[in-house]
Structure formats: structure tokens, C-alpha cells
Design a protein around this motif. Structure first.
Motif, short mmCIF file in Angstrom:
data_model
loop_
_atom_site.label_atom_id
_atom_site.label_comp_id
_atom_site.label_asym_id
_atom_site.label_seq_id
_atom_site.Cartn_x
_atom_site.Cartn_y
_atom_site.Cartn_z
N PRO A 41 0.67 -1.57 -0.12
CA PRO A 41 0.51 -0.11 0.21
C PRO A 41 0.75 1.10 0.02
CG PRO A 41 0.23 -1.32 2.22
CD PRO A 41 0.12 -2.07 1.46
N HIS A 42 0.65 1.74 -0.46
CA HIS A 42 0.52 3.12 -0.59
C HIS A 42 0.21 5.03 -0.48
CE1 HIS A 42 4.76 2.25 -0.95
NE2 HIS A 42 4.76 1.13 -2.07
N CYS A 92 5.19 9.77 -0.42
CA CYS A 92 4.25 9.00 0.25
C CYS A 92 4.29 9.41 1.55
CB CYS A 92 4.50 6.62 0.33
SG CYS A 92 3.80 5.92 0.90
N LEU A 148 3.09 7.04 3.99
CA LEU A 148 3.67 6.01 4.52
C LEU A 148 4.31 6.62 5.77
CD1 LEU A 148 0.94 4.79 3.28
CD2 LEU A 148 1.81 2.70 3.72
N HIS A 164 7.64 4.60 5.01
CA HIS A 164 8.15 4.63 3.40
C HIS A 164 8.78 6.02 3.34
CE1 HIS A 164 5.22 1.45 1.92
NE2 HIS A 164 6.06 1.63 2.71
N MET A 193 11.19 7.84 -0.12
CA MET A 193 9.89 7.66 -1.03
C MET A 193 9.32 8.83 -1.50
SD MET A 193 7.03 4.69 -1.44
CE MET A 193 6.30 4.52 -3.20
CU CU Z 1 4.61 4.22 0.45
#
Ligand code: CU
Ligand code: C2O
Ligand code: CU
Length: 496
Positions: free
Chosen positions: A401-402, A460, A462, A465, A470
Motif C-alpha cells: 500500500p502507498h 508517500c 506512510l 516509506h 519515497m
Molecule cells: Cu508508501
């Protein structure tokens, strides 16, 4: 109105030895919470209005202890308190200034998530505040009424700083929102609600070990800083301004009896009209304003159900997709103050239309990378000419998931795999969940605030991440302006 004193007293506790019989929890299976305590309401941040028309706030990042679990003292970080932060409120058109002091043992920053403001005041990884130092951003609030938030953004350490408790609400008010018959009595029928998951050690500290591939996943839900909370509802309708303030956990919010609620606002403000829903998925960083109708004397649980959007996700159980949690007990008083009917229409939204040749850009999300690259503080990934509307195409080509968050702007979701977005994505967004294997086109306008030196981020949300790189950087440039970024010494914080 709940006072600051009441809030702090509610959370403060002298250290207590944690009761025997509690072992370190290693799975992400939901932990039971016995009994409930009243949901703490963050105090409103005090401000002064200067003769120069500037509204001034002070925030201090500091360490403390919080009774997150009943009878247990957890070392936490907070803004001007032991955990979370006061709710900042400012009006559209107002000039605001913050004196942010870092009382932590390490450098941090304060990012105004969802805010349209000059890049040098954005509070991202280029605006670090050393321990003991002060940072003074100032800008004019130029966007519609919305539920925004503020949180740290130190490159490589955001998850840790947020996990320890640093997050606060930033509410923008305006005349359009004032004129609507929505619940708006702060802390009474207009409730800020930050939902986070935590795992605790046997001593009651936040367990920062063993991140999954989506980061730290907790087995205990904390709302506004405590586990096992209830809200006493005294009106026929209550508005919940919900923030998913978790590192990596998604929630699929529902009311326990399956009743319908209304989504009235998303990240960037109120919707054109209320949307009736029975479930709503929120990924980290996203906000939703819900209105829930209640009957006298009833107990209603706000719950998170298993995540249904899981096609293509390789380890949904490990990522917490199967978990069910009780989030908050809503306890209606025996007599409820009558509430006006929900308005049929809220705030109109003008569709963003890109210029005849939109500068469409593509972003592929995979592992800890965007377009096969990890973040480099010394690399500008793209430059955007000011006064343009762009369409960005974002694809999750991963089995993780992102989501995708853009600083500086609120965007409109144009399409999801070529089709019109579902009603829950019909409003202004600054963070959008990306399903595995799915492409989203997002329209956003870069109206002003050019700066050749300081970039904005996209990433992202999260947090693990993001910390792993990211993330990318963009400059908004005036015609003829050339990028002139500052060289950063990133040796100590870069995770490459
Ligand atoms: Cu992510
Ligand atoms: Cu809420 Cu760049 O983040
Ligand atoms: Cu942000």
C-alpha cells in the motif's frame, strides 16, 4: 469549552509501575482496553493579534509523560504539552506567524500539512530547527476553511517524531463555512479526532522496534493521545474532524450498527454537498469531516473494519488489513440539543482545467521509490512554472500500500484508472490512497509562491516509506527563473 488546564491535567500522570501480567505484545492483533476515559480535546492555541494585523502563535516541541494507557506513564513528545499539540485556528485572509521553539534533544521541523504557503516556511526537511533554536515562519492564509494539521518532517526521522506524539490540528475558518448549519461548537459538537495506533512495551513506553514493510504497526488505538476513549455527545448531530495520524495503518471507518453517516469535508475543505456513506477508508495523513446523527441515550461505537481494498497487496495480514478495532465510544446524553438539518449543499468547487497542453507528469510508486529513485536532498526532481494547472499521473505499481501527498497545493482527483473518482474522492485532497496496480490523475494549480532555492516535497505519507526516501522535491519558478538550490550536508540524516 475544555480548557488547556483540563486537557493537561487529563493527560498528566506521575510515573506508575505498570501492573504485572502484561507482556510485550508482538502481533498486531487488537488489544482489549478495559473501561473508557473521556476523550481529551486539544486546547485551542492562544494567539495575539498585533497592531500590524499579524496573528501570532507560539509552539514549543518538548518531552513529557502521558497516560496513554490508563494507569501507565508513557514518555512522549508534544507541542506545548506532553503529547500532540494545541489546535491552531486562523481565518482565511489572516496573516499568521509562529514562534516555534525546539525543546527536544534533537533537531526537528514543523510542517503545515495541507497549507498553501511559501516553500521556505513549509517546514519540510530544509527547515530544520536545532535543539534550543527558534524558527519564525509567517504567511497569509489564502485557502478555504479546512481541517489541516502540523507535524515534524525531519528527513529520515519523521516516523519516530510523529510516533512519539508530535502532531496538532490546524483549522482554517472562513465566511462560507460560518454561514452553513453544520455543528461548529469546538469540543462540544465539533470534535477534532486524531486516530493513531501504538504498540507499547511492558514498561508502557512506545515500542519503536520491528517495523513492518509499512512501518510501525500498533495493536492499540489511541484517540487524541489516549487508549480507550469515549465522547459524551450532547447534540443530535456531531461533527468529527478525523485525522489518520498513524505511521502506516489504514482505517476502514464505520459505525458499529452499520448506520449511514455523512462525509462533509475532505483534506482541503468542505465538499460541494454531503455524501452519505456507511464506510470510509482513511490512509495516513488524510482527513475526513463526518457528521453522525445520534438518538438520546444510545451508545454507538466508531469502529475500524478490515480493509476491503486489498487486491494486489501481497501480505495484507502483516499490514493490518484484517484488523478490527473499536476507535471511540460515542455516548449520547439522555436529552440532546436539537440540531439543524444537514445543508443540502455546502461549498461549491470549481473544476480545475489544465491548459490546452498540460504538463502531465508521471509518478510510479514502488518499494521505497518514486520513479525508481529515492529522495536526495540535493536533487531537484522537477520544476513547475508558476501560474499553471498541471495534471499528475500517479501509479501504484507495487504490491504494497502507498499513498501520495503533495505539499503547497490541494488537488482534485480527475480519474481512477480512467474512470471518474468515487464520491469520497470528489473534494479537495492533498493526500490520496493509491490502490495496488491503479493509476490516479490529479489536477493541481501552482498559483504563486515562486522560490528558486527552497523546494516543496511530494511523497508517500506512510511515514516509514517517506523516511526510507519515497519522496521527491519540486521548485515553483517564475518565468525566466533558474533553480538555485542550496547544497545540503545530508550525511547524518540521509538513509540511502
Ligand atoms: Cu508508501
Ligand atoms: Cu504530512 Cu510532507 O507531510
Ligand atoms: Cu504535507
Amino acid at each position: 469549552m475544555v480548557t488547556r488546564r483540563g486537557f493537561l491535567t487529563g493527560l498528566a500522570l506521575t510515573p506508575v509501575v505498570y501492573a504485572a501480567g502484561c507482556s510485550v505484545r508482538t502481533s498486531s492483533a487488537p488489544a482489549a482496553v478495559a473501561g473508557t476515559r473521556a476523550l481529551p480535546i486539544p486546547p485551542l492555541a492562544p494567539s495575539t493579534l498585533g497592531a500590524d494585523g499579524v496573528r501570532r502563535f507560539a509552539l514549543r516541541a518538548q518531552t513529557g509523560n502521558t497516560e496513554m494507557l490508563r494507569g501507565s506513564s508513557t514518555p512522549t513528545w508534544g507541542y506545548s504539552g506532553s503529547v500532540l499539540g494545541p489546535t491552531v485556528r486562523a481565518r482565511r485572509g489572516e496573516q499568521v506567524e509562529f514562534t516555534v521553539t525546539n525543546g527536544l534533544p534533537e533537531a526537528t521541523s514543523v510542517h503545515w500539512h495541507g497549507m498553501h504557503l511559501p516553500a521556505k516556511f513549509d517546514g519540510g526537511p530544509h527547515q530544520m530547527i536545532a535543539p534550543g533554536a527558534t524558527w519564525t515562519p509567517r504567511w497569509t492564509v489564502q485557502q478555504q476553511a479546512a481541517t489541516l494539521w502540523y507535524h515534524p518532517h525531519p528527513h529520515g526521522a519523521t516516523e519516530k517524531h510523529v510516533q512519539r506524539g508530535l502532531s496538532g490540528f490546524f483549522l482554517i475558518d472562513d465566511e462560507d463555512a460560518d454561514a452553513l448549519a453544520l455543528p461548529k461548537d469546538y469540543g462540544v459538537d465539533d470534535i477534532p479526532l486524531v486516530i493513531q495506533d501504538r504498540r507499547f512495551t511492558a514498561e508502557g513506553s512506545i515500542d519503536e522496534s520491528d517495523p513492518t514493510d509499512i512501518g510501525l504497526l500498533g495493536d492499540t488505538i489511541v484517540t487524541n493521545g489516549i487508549a480507550g476513549a469515549h465522547l459524551t455527545v450532547t447534540t443530535e448531530r456531531v461533527r468529527l474532524r478525523i485525522l489518520n495520524g498513524s505511521s502506516g495503518r489504514l482505517y476502514n471507518l464505520a459505525l458499529a450498527d452499520g448506520r449511514t453517516f455523512h462525509l462533509v469535508g475532505t483534506d482541503g475543505g468542505l465538499l460541494p454537498k454531503p455524501v452519505a456513506l456507511e464506510q470510509l477508508q482513511l490512509s495516513p495523513g488524510e482527513r475526513a469531516e463526518l457528521v453522525v446523527a445520534m438518538s438520546p441515550g444510545e451508545l454507538l461505537k466508531l469502529r475500524s473494519l478490515p480493509i476491503t481494498d486489498r487486491d494486489g497487496i501481497d501480505r495484507p495480514t502483516e499490514f493490518g488489513f484484517d484488523d478490527t478495532f473499536d476507535i471511540l465510544d460515542l455516548r449520547a446524553a439522555d436529552t440532546l440539543r436539537p440540531a439543524a438539518a444537514l445543508p443540502a449543499t455546502l461549498v461549491p468547487m470549481t473544476a480545475l482545467t489544465a491548459a490546452s497542453t498540460p504538463a502531465t507528469r508521471s509518478f510510479d510508486l514502488q518499494w521505497f521509490m518514486i520513479n525508481n529513485q529515492r529522495m536526495d536532498m540535493n536533487r531537484i526532481d522537477l520544476t513547475v512554472p508558476v501560474d499553471t494547472t498541471e495534471v499528475w499521473s500517479v501509479r501504484n505499481k507495487d504490491n504494497w500500500p502507498h499513498n501520495f501527498h503533495v505539499h503547497d497545493v490541494q488537488f482534485q482527483v480527475l480519474t481512477v484508472d480512467g474512470k471518474p473518482p468515487p464520491p469520497a474522492l470528489s473534494g479537495w485532497k492533498d493526500t490520496v490512497y493509491t490502490s495496488s496496480g491503479t493509476t490516479y490523475t490529479l489536477a493541481m494549480r501552482f498559483a504563486d509562491h515562486t522560490d528558486p532555492t527552497y523546494p516543496y516535497m511530494y511523497h508517500c505519507h506512510l511515514l516509514h516509506h517517506e523516511d526510507q526516501g519515497m519522496m521527491g522535491q519540486f521548485l515553483v519558478l517564475a518565468p525566466g527563473q533558474r533553480p538555485a538550490p542550496m547544497a545540503m550536508d545530508t550525511g547524518s540524516t540521509h538513509h540511502g
